[in-house]
Design a protein around this motif. Structure first.
Motif, PDB file in Angstrom:
ATOM      1  N   PHE A 182       0.831  -1.200   0.000  1.00 54.81           N
ATOM      2  CA  PHE A 182       0.000   0.000   0.000  1.00 54.81           C
ATOM      3  C   PHE A 182       0.867   1.252   0.000  1.00 54.81           C
ATOM      4  CE2 PHE A 182       0.995  -1.021   4.350  1.00 54.81           C
ATOM      5  CZ  PHE A 182       1.365   0.207   4.870  1.00 54.81           C
ATOM      6  N   ASP A 183       0.226   2.348  -0.283  1.00 55.18           N
ATOM      7  CA  ASP A 183       0.830   3.669  -0.165  1.00 55.18           C
ATOM      8  C   ASP A 183      -0.084   4.511   0.705  1.00 55.18           C
ATOM      9  OD1 ASP A 183       3.145   3.465  -1.952  1.00 55.18           O
ATOM     10  OD2 ASP A 183       1.655   3.271  -3.545  1.00 55.18           O
ATOM     11  N   LEU A 184       0.479   5.557   1.295  1.00 50.86           N
ATOM     12  CA  LEU A 184      -0.289   6.547   2.043  1.00 50.86           C
ATOM     13  C   LEU A 184      -0.216   7.855   1.278  1.00 50.86           C
ATOM     14  CD1 LEU A 184       0.997   5.917   5.694  1.00 50.86           C
ATOM     15  CD2 LEU A 184      -1.104   5.058   4.635  1.00 50.86           C
TER      16      LEU A 184
ATOM     17  N   ILE B  96      -5.197   4.977   2.884  1.00 53.45           N
ATOM     18  CA  ILE B  96      -4.407   3.782   2.640  1.00 53.45           C
ATOM     19  C   ILE B  96      -4.874   3.235   1.298  1.00 53.45           C
ATOM     20  CG2 ILE B  96      -3.763   1.507   3.527  1.00 53.45           C
ATOM     21  CD1 ILE B  96      -5.036   2.598   6.278  1.00 53.45           C
ATOM     22  N   VAL B  97      -3.960   3.208   0.326  1.00 59.19           N
ATOM     23  CA  VAL B  97      -4.307   2.839  -1.047  1.00 59.19           C
ATOM     24  C   VAL B  97      -3.526   1.592  -1.450  1.00 59.19           C
ATOM     25  CG1 VAL B  97      -4.377   3.646  -3.443  1.00 59.19           C
ATOM     26  CG2 VAL B  97      -4.614   5.300  -1.572  1.00 59.19           C
TER      27      VAL B  97
ATOM     28  N   ILE C  36      -8.560   1.578   1.092  1.00 65.99           N
ATOM     29  CA  ILE C  36      -9.036   0.573   2.042  1.00 65.99           C
ATOM     30  C   ILE C  36      -9.085   1.083   3.476  1.00 65.99           C
ATOM     31  CG2 ILE C  36      -8.293  -1.344   0.589  1.00 65.99           C
ATOM     32  CD1 ILE C  36      -5.904  -1.684   2.607  1.00 65.99           C
ATOM     33  N   GLY C  37      -8.766   2.356   3.672  1.00 66.29           N
ATOM     34  CA  GLY C  37      -8.833   2.909   5.015  1.00 66.29           C
ATOM     35  C   GLY C  37      -8.173   4.264   5.080  1.00 66.29           C
TER      36      GLY C  37
ATOM     37  N   GLN D  80      -0.723  -2.180  11.369  1.00 69.46           N
ATOM     38  CA  GLN D  80       0.562  -2.045  12.048  1.00 69.46           C
ATOM     39  C   GLN D  80       1.600  -1.457  11.092  1.00 69.46           C
ATOM     40  OE1 GLN D  80       2.195  -5.510  14.001  1.00 69.46           O
ATOM     41  NE2 GLN D  80       4.088  -4.444  14.490  1.00 69.46           N
ATOM     42  N   LYS D  81       1.611  -1.926   9.850  1.00 68.75           N
ATOM     43  CA  LYS D  81       2.543  -1.376   8.859  1.00 68.75           C
ATOM     44  C   LYS D  81       2.219   0.084   8.573  1.00 68.75           C
ATOM     45  CE  LYS D  81       3.381  -5.842   6.735  1.00 68.75           C
ATOM     46  NZ  LYS D  81       3.066  -6.722   5.631  1.00 68.75           N
ATOM     47  N   VAL D  82       0.927   0.417   8.531  1.00 74.36           N
ATOM     48  CA  VAL D  82       0.508   1.806   8.302  1.00 74.36           C
ATOM     49  C   VAL D  82       1.026   2.699   9.428  1.00 74.36           C
ATOM     50  CG1 VAL D  82      -1.498   3.346   8.284  1.00 74.36           C
ATOM     51  CG2 VAL D  82      -1.515   1.276   6.883  1.00 74.36           C
ATOM     52  N   LEU D  83       0.805   2.290  10.675  1.00 70.52           N
ATOM     53  CA  LEU D  83       1.250   3.113  11.802  1.00 70.52           C
ATOM     54  C   LEU D  83       2.772   3.193  11.859  1.00 70.52           C
ATOM     55  CD1 LEU D  83      -1.273   2.176  14.627  1.00 70.52           C
ATOM     56  CD2 LEU D  83      -1.268   4.174  13.125  1.00 70.52           C
ATOM     57  N   ASP D  84       3.460   2.091  11.573  1.00 81.08           N
ATOM     58  CA  ASP D  84       4.926   2.136  11.528  1.00 81.08           C
ATOM     59  C   ASP D  84       5.398   3.147  10.485  1.00 81.08           C
ATOM     60  OD1 ASP D  84       5.082   0.196  13.530  1.00 81.08           O
ATOM     61  OD2 ASP D  84       5.578  -1.439  12.152  1.00 81.08           O
TER      62      ASP D  84
END
Length: 159
Positions: A9-11, A67-68, A76-77, A106-110
């Motif tokens: 994903f990417d942000l 979150i793409v 997706i979020g 968890q990966k997103v927050l990291d």
């Protein structure tokens, strides 16, 4: 392509065109059970909060990132840090229920905390999360990401 690649994903900062995707996520009963938006949230409400997120970003009071999925471009979020006052911000996030339990958040927050200064230029000392005490998955997530419980909320100190 492996299933791991499917979850890459990417942000990126939220945009008005993300309204439908975020509204769909927030209307999911599994997502609603632990957020504070309520079951009667309308698409207009989501559009308005996206507008507020955009304004907070320009005023350096916070940011919301979507979150793409790289494989499909699907939103997706989202994750955000809001109401930055005196070096403290509030964390908020939601994820489509079909991606629960896959380690994505968890990966997103990291990633968010690793790149925090590129997302939020206002100096931050700490980030607070309010979590429903019945939301064991989010509590476990926050623990893994370095948050500690303090009374009714969770806090992460950042530098």
């Amino acid at each position: 392509m492996s299933s791991h690649d499917d979850l890459a994903f990417d942000l990126r900062p939220i945009r008005h065109k993300d309204c439908q995707a975020i509204w769909n996520i927030l209307r999911d009963p599994r997502v609603q059970s632990f957020n504070d938006y309520g079951a009667d949230i309308t698409k207009g409400d989501v559009y308005d909060f996206i507008q507020g997120d955009i304004e907070r970003f320009y005023n350096q009071q916070g940011i919301r990132l979507v979150i793409v999925l790289r494989s499909s471009g699907q939103v997706i979020g989202s994750v955000g840090i809001f109401n930055i006052i005196n070096g403290q911000g509030m964390l908020g996030f939601e994820l489509s229920s079909q991606y629960f339990g896959k380690g994505i958040m968890q990966k997103v927050l990291d990633m968010l905390f690793e790149k925090l200064t590129s997302f939020v230029t206002t100096p931050l000392n700490s980030v607070v999360a309010l979590v429903d005490s019945n939301n064991s998955a989010s509590i476990k997530l926050l623990n893994k990401c370095g948050f500690v419980q303090h009374d009714a909320h969770w806090i992460k100190y950042v530098s």
